[in-house]
Design a protein around this motif. Sequence first.
Motif: not given
Length: 633
Positions: A131, A134, A137, A151, A156
């Motif tokens: 994990e 966002i 990532y 997500r 995400t």
Amino acid sequence: MKKISLVVLDAERKKALQKLRKLGLVHIEEVEGKGETFNAYKNDCERLHSAYAVISEIKDKNAKNAQQPLSLEEASAKAAEITAWSAEIKDMEDKILSAKTELERLERWGGVDTDDLAFLQDKNISLSLYEIPIDKYASLGEEIKTIFVNRDKNITRFLLIEKDGDADRNVSDKAFLPPEAYAVPLPSVSTRRLAEDIEQLSAAKKQTAEKIASSAVYAEAIKKAAVLAEKALEFENLNSGMGRDEAGEYALAWLTGFIPASDLASLQKAAKEENWALVSADPAEEDAVPTKLKNNKLVSLIYPLSDFLDVVPGYREYDISGWFLLFFAIFFGMIFGDAGYGSLMVVLSLIMTLIGFAKGKKPKSEAGLLFILGAATLMWGTLTCSWFGIPHDKLPSALVSLAFEPFSSAYAAQSEANNRWVVQNLQIFCFSLALFHLSVAHIKSIARNIRSPKFLGDFGALLMLWGMFYVVLNMVVDNQRFPFDAPVPIAALSEYPILYPVALFVAVGFALSFVFSSYEGSIKDSILSSLKNLISVLLGVVNVFSDIVSYIRLWAVGLAGAAISSTVNTMAGPMLGGFIIFAGILLLVFGHGLNLILNVLSVIVHGVRLNTLEFSNHLGMVWAGFKYKPFKE
């Protein structure tokens, strides 16, 4: 009480204990049992109690009416089954909780199959769950191989792919991940298997619970077996825990305990018949002596309350059962404060007594205590004109006329001046009750120490109490009604304001208490002891003031109860005249029932406190005793 020591031949140890148990007079000092037999009895007793605790929670009317008998051995075996089933249920509940926790942790991942992951691992493909925020990532380099999963608003989820046989990389992809990446631990089994386990365990738990429920028909048998097991354990505890001298041809065993002096002759007779060696003496100062209270039938009515509170005076402390009953009844009546409630309690106590007579049983102490408390409440409510919180103008004139005008709420309602006068009278009554109650404590202390100069310390405390009583009236009730410059009704002191006698009482009382309160044979040592505790001694004067003021709680709590009663009546009143009369009656029953419960709690908190704290502190009691419990069948 007499302290006794009993010596018997070790070979006759059990026979002697059986005789003592049949006699039922000796409170034996605590011993610690030992040995396999003792441990077996202990485990059996614990098993029976645990089993009964489990099945007693089952609410099954059919089982209650269809109780089945069991022998002691059968009850023990059934208890073992029930405790084993209960342990199984606890274990299954723990496993279910653990599985649900894992499923909740992996809920956002959809499903995780550990078998598939293991298969890929065998093919040199490693997948890890991660994990990451966002934005982090999106910034991952192309050299890091991932599979996007899903997500949400901030996170995400992805799978990190690592091929163990990739020759182009010398460093794990994990080393290139940003520190914000969180590696999600894999479950021990697949999420599908976890869901199946929960279902299987829940079904097994239901079956086991049904087995326990079907055993509810043995509740009474197991309860009786537990009582017998306790007696057997008690016996074996003494049998294995007695002092023993196994040396020589005639091994001996002995025990010590306490017996009421009036029963000593019976024990001496038994010892003579059984050839026991028996020695009796007065308990030493350091001995922990049990307390056996002995009062007439009236005073004994307080025992259910003292047993409930688990308060026992020490052997060398006062037995204040009579005073406790008297003042507790007064406090109870003032806190409940409603003649209607008192009438209900009196009627209920009479019904309980009649039911007892119908069954051929003697009236219970609880019924007698309830009658006294109800009568006290009825009397106080009558004096104050309080009947179920009903306004005085709607009460029959006969009930209003029974009220005592200085305390009557009907008289207080006539004008603001009347209300102020009645309130002051009730406050004065509370403080006067405090003066009388606490004076009794100090007078008893004076009587106890009258042969020693220490009684002067108790007399000084009494003088301080009387002096501070007027201070309380001046500061709390009305400084105009009780001024410090009022003339003294004594010819020799008439030219002095009352402040001087009050100050004289407090000053002389403090001096006597300071010099003699710790007297143990030496005035010098007593003064030094007071000097060492000077702060506490000085605070003692303030404590006298606060102890008197604390009795105002009787009026204040009673006033709160009356306000609740009145509020309930006001809310229900409009309903009683229309088609929703049933709702009005229901509200009245619920509201007044709730008020009764609150009053009971108030009595326990406040009424009991004034006896066990304020009164006892002035008497020097700490309630350090424990009940006399003879070894008996």
